[in-house]
Scaffold this motif. Structure first.
Motif, PDB file in Angstrom:
ATOM      1  N   TYR A 110       0.858  -1.179   0.000  1.00  0.00           N
ATOM      2  CA  TYR A 110       0.000   0.000   0.000  1.00  0.00           C
ATOM      3  C   TYR A 110       0.892   1.226   0.000  1.00  0.00           C
ATOM      4  CZ  TYR A 110      -3.293   3.417   1.989  1.00  0.00           C
ATOM      5  OH  TYR A 110      -4.064   4.516   2.224  1.00  0.00           O
ATOM      6  N   ASP A 111       0.570   2.221  -0.797  1.00  0.00           N
ATOM      7  CA  ASP A 111       1.345   3.461  -0.797  1.00  0.00           C
ATOM      8  C   ASP A 111       0.869   4.340   0.348  1.00  0.00           C
ATOM      9  OD1 ASP A 111       2.770   2.639  -2.978  1.00  0.00           O
ATOM     10  OD2 ASP A 111       1.693   3.866  -4.424  1.00  0.00           O
ATOM     11  N   SER A 112       1.687   4.431   1.390  1.00  0.00           N
ATOM     12  CA  SER A 112       1.349   5.236   2.557  1.00  0.00           C
ATOM     13  C   SER A 112       1.349   6.713   2.188  1.00  0.00           C
ATOM     14  CB  SER A 112       2.349   4.979   3.685  1.00  0.00           C
ATOM     15  OG  SER A 112       2.250   3.646   4.114  1.00  0.00           O
ATOM     16  N   LYS A 113       0.733   7.515   3.042  1.00  0.00           N
ATOM     17  CA  LYS A 113       0.606   8.938   2.733  1.00  0.00           C
ATOM     18  C   LYS A 113       1.316   9.774   3.787  1.00  0.00           C
ATOM     19  CE  LYS A 113      -3.873   8.906   4.912  1.00  0.00           C
ATOM     20  NZ  LYS A 113      -5.286   8.862   4.697  1.00  0.00           N
ATOM     21  N   ILE A 114       1.754  10.908   3.319  1.00  0.00           N
ATOM     22  CA  ILE A 114       2.299  11.932   4.207  1.00  0.00           C
ATOM     23  C   ILE A 114       1.466  13.180   3.960  1.00  0.00           C
ATOM     24  CG2 ILE A 114       4.113  12.545   2.571  1.00  0.00           C
ATOM     25  CD1 ILE A 114       5.894  13.156   5.059  1.00  0.00           C
ATOM     26  N   GLN A 115       1.021  13.816   5.051  1.00  0.00           N
ATOM     27  CA  GLN A 115       0.121  14.952   4.945  1.00  0.00           C
ATOM     28  C   GLN A 115       0.701  16.173   5.639  1.00  0.00           C
ATOM     29  OE1 GLN A 115      -3.235  13.122   6.906  1.00  0.00           O
ATOM     30  NE2 GLN A 115      -4.221  12.683   4.954  1.00  0.00           N
ATOM     31  N   LEU A 116       0.447  17.324   5.061  1.00  0.00           N
ATOM     32  CA  LEU A 116       0.815  18.612   5.636  1.00  0.00           C
ATOM     33  C   LEU A 116      -0.480  19.371   5.877  1.00  0.00           C
ATOM     34  CD1 LEU A 116       3.490  21.098   4.487  1.00  0.00           C
ATOM     35  CD2 LEU A 116       1.137  21.859   4.690  1.00  0.00           C
ATOM     36  N   ILE A 117      -0.633  19.879   7.094  1.00  0.00           N
ATOM     37  CA  ILE A 117      -1.844  20.630   7.444  1.00  0.00           C
ATOM     38  C   ILE A 117      -1.456  21.900   8.187  1.00  0.00           C
ATOM     39  CG2 ILE A 117      -3.975  20.617   8.814  1.00  0.00           C
ATOM     40  CD1 ILE A 117      -4.009  17.561   8.449  1.00  0.00           C
ATOM     41  N   GLN A 118      -2.084  23.004   7.821  1.00  0.00           N
ATOM     42  CA  GLN A 118      -2.020  24.240   8.592  1.00  0.00           C
ATOM     43  C   GLN A 118      -3.456  24.632   8.895  1.00  0.00           C
ATOM     44  OE1 GLN A 118       0.305  27.024   6.204  1.00  0.00           O
ATOM     45  NE2 GLN A 118       2.145  26.495   7.353  1.00  0.00           N
ATOM     46  N   THR A 119      -3.679  25.186  10.085  1.00  0.00           N
ATOM     47  CA  THR A 119      -5.026  25.557  10.498  1.00  0.00           C
ATOM     48  C   THR A 119      -5.108  27.050  10.790  1.00  0.00           C
ATOM     49  OG1 THR A 119      -4.585  25.088  12.828  1.00  0.00           O
ATOM     50  CG2 THR A 119      -5.445  23.270  11.487  1.00  0.00           C
ATOM     51  N   SER A 120      -6.339  27.525  10.903  1.00  0.00           N
ATOM     52  CA  SER A 120      -6.568  28.950  11.126  1.00  0.00           C
ATOM     53  C   SER A 120      -6.055  29.420  12.482  1.00  0.00           C
ATOM     54  CB  SER A 120      -8.056  29.263  10.993  1.00  0.00           C
ATOM     55  OG  SER A 120      -8.791  28.472  11.916  1.00  0.00           O
ATOM     56  N   ASN A 121      -6.045  28.544  13.476  1.00  0.00           N
ATOM     57  CA  ASN A 121      -5.649  28.958  14.824  1.00  0.00           C
ATOM     58  C   ASN A 121      -4.388  28.254  15.341  1.00  0.00           C
ATOM     59  OD1 ASN A 121      -6.604  26.395  15.284  1.00  0.00           O
ATOM     60  ND2 ASN A 121      -8.118  26.982  16.814  1.00  0.00           N
ATOM     61  N   ASP A 122      -3.637  27.600  14.453  1.00  0.00           N
ATOM     62  CA  ASP A 122      -2.400  26.894  14.811  1.00  0.00           C
ATOM     63  C   ASP A 122      -2.624  25.737  15.787  1.00  0.00           C
ATOM     64  OD1 ASP A 122      -0.872  28.408  13.106  1.00  0.00           O
ATOM     65  OD2 ASP A 122      -0.139  29.761  14.649  1.00  0.00           O
ATOM     66  N   GLU A 123      -3.848  25.262  15.897  1.00  0.00           N
ATOM     67  CA  GLU A 123      -4.175  24.094  16.720  1.00  0.00           C
ATOM     68  C   GLU A 123      -4.672  22.995  15.786  1.00  0.00           C
ATOM     69  OE1 GLU A 123      -3.767  23.905  20.042  1.00  0.00           O
ATOM     70  OE2 GLU A 123      -3.053  25.978  20.142  1.00  0.00           O
ATOM     71  N   ASP A 124      -4.410  21.744  16.142  1.00  0.00           N
ATOM     72  CA  ASP A 124      -4.837  20.657  15.259  1.00  0.00           C
ATOM     73  C   ASP A 124      -6.350  20.553  15.130  1.00  0.00           C
ATOM     74  OD1 ASP A 124      -5.310  19.630  17.784  1.00  0.00           O
ATOM     75  OD2 ASP A 124      -4.301  17.732  17.434  1.00  0.00           O
ATOM     76  N   SER A 125      -7.080  21.190  16.036  1.00  0.00           N
ATOM     77  CA  SER A 125      -8.540  21.171  15.972  1.00  0.00           C
ATOM     78  C   SER A 125      -9.109  22.346  15.180  1.00  0.00           C
ATOM     79  CB  SER A 125      -9.118  21.186  17.385  1.00  0.00           C
ATOM     80  OG  SER A 125      -8.714  22.369  18.054  1.00  0.00           O
ATOM     81  N   GLY A 126      -8.253  23.240  14.685  1.00  0.00           N
ATOM     82  CA  GLY A 126      -8.721  24.425  13.971  1.00  0.00           C
ATOM     83  C   GLY A 126      -9.193  24.120  12.565  1.00  0.00           C
ATOM     84  N   ASP A 127      -9.785  25.133  11.928  1.00  0.00           N
ATOM     85  CA  ASP A 127     -10.233  25.001  10.548  1.00  0.00           C
ATOM     86  C   ASP A 127      -9.015  24.885   9.634  1.00  0.00           C
ATOM     87  OD1 ASP A 127     -12.904  25.203  11.270  1.00  0.00           O
ATOM     88  OD2 ASP A 127     -12.923  27.393  11.013  1.00  0.00           O
ATOM     89  N   ILE A 128      -9.045  23.938   8.734  1.00  0.00           N
ATOM     90  CA  ILE A 128      -7.920  23.691   7.838  1.00  0.00           C
ATOM     91  C   ILE A 128      -7.835  24.794   6.800  1.00  0.00           C
ATOM     92  CG2 ILE A 128      -7.004  22.129   6.075  1.00  0.00           C
ATOM     93  CD1 ILE A 128      -8.295  19.824   7.678  1.00  0.00           C
ATOM     94  N   THR A 129      -6.654  25.422   6.700  1.00  0.00           N
ATOM     95  CA  THR A 129      -6.426  26.443   5.685  1.00  0.00           C
ATOM     96  C   THR A 129      -5.498  25.938   4.587  1.00  0.00           C
ATOM     97  OG1 THR A 129      -4.618  27.397   6.998  1.00  0.00           O
ATOM     98  CG2 THR A 129      -6.822  28.350   7.280  1.00  0.00           C
ATOM     99  N   VAL A 130      -4.623  25.005   4.937  1.00  0.00           N
ATOM    100  CA  VAL A 130      -3.716  24.391   3.962  1.00  0.00           C
ATOM    101  C   VAL A 130      -3.707  22.887   4.212  1.00  0.00           C
ATOM    102  CG1 VAL A 130      -1.330  24.217   3.129  1.00  0.00           C
ATOM    103  CG2 VAL A 130      -2.242  26.434   3.829  1.00  0.00           C
ATOM    104  N   PHE A 131      -3.884  22.122   3.148  1.00  0.00           N
ATOM    105  CA  PHE A 131      -3.831  20.666   3.230  1.00  0.00           C
ATOM    106  C   PHE A 131      -3.150  20.149   1.977  1.00  0.00           C
ATOM    107  CE2 PHE A 131      -5.440  16.419   2.352  1.00  0.00           C
ATOM    108  CZ  PHE A 131      -5.302  15.789   3.577  1.00  0.00           C
TER     109      PHE A 131
END
Length: 141
Positions: A110-131
């Motif tokens: 299986y080709d595993s994935k690597i993800q980059l996420i940035q959120t509106s409030n710099d918390e992992d629970s924030g709204d995603i602005t970059v994915f």
């Protein structure tokens, strides 16, 4: 991340059963943004590239390079659905991560994935602005 999966699954089911137009009416603009992230697997400014797109089962590291992202925002990096980095990142710099102890990170079937996420409030629970998401291949050594 769980919200994105739920929204994606619900949307796919709605599209299969009723068609796309009803799905658009049922979701708010914010939920449609989450749906766009889930479907396109890419939203926001910038890019992420794999420096090591193919590794072997003996490798314990994977390297990425980002460009065009907001360097002032906290960036979350996940491999095989496990967060391995949470800090600010610099553009055009290579980041190497140890993935040897991550379950499913070195799967050859299986080709595993690597993800980059940035959120509106710099918390992992924030709204995603970059994915950004890319998959890498692991070959048997």
């Amino acid at each position: 991340m769980k919200q994105i999966r739920i929204v994606l699954l619900a949307t796919i089911l709605l599209q299969i059963l009723t068609g796309c137009s009803i799905a658009e009416e049922l979701f708010t603009e914010a939920e449609q943004g989450d749906l766009e992230v889930a479907v396109n697997q890419d939203t926001g400014e910038g890019a992420m590239e794999l420096v090591t797109p193919t590794i072997t089962t003996a490798d314990n590291e994977i390297a990425i390079k980002v460009n065009g992202i907001d360097e002032d925002k906290t960036t979350f990096i996940s491999v095989a659905n496990e967060t391995i980095f949470e800090d600010k990142m610099e553009n055009d710099k290579v980041y190497t991560f140890n993935i040897g102890d991550i379950n499913d990170a070195l799967r050859t079937d299986y080709d595993s994935k690597i993800q980059l996420i940035q959120t509106s409030n710099d918390e992992d629970s924030g709204d995603i602005t970059v994915f950004k998401q890319v998959r890498y291949t692991v070959e048997q050594e």
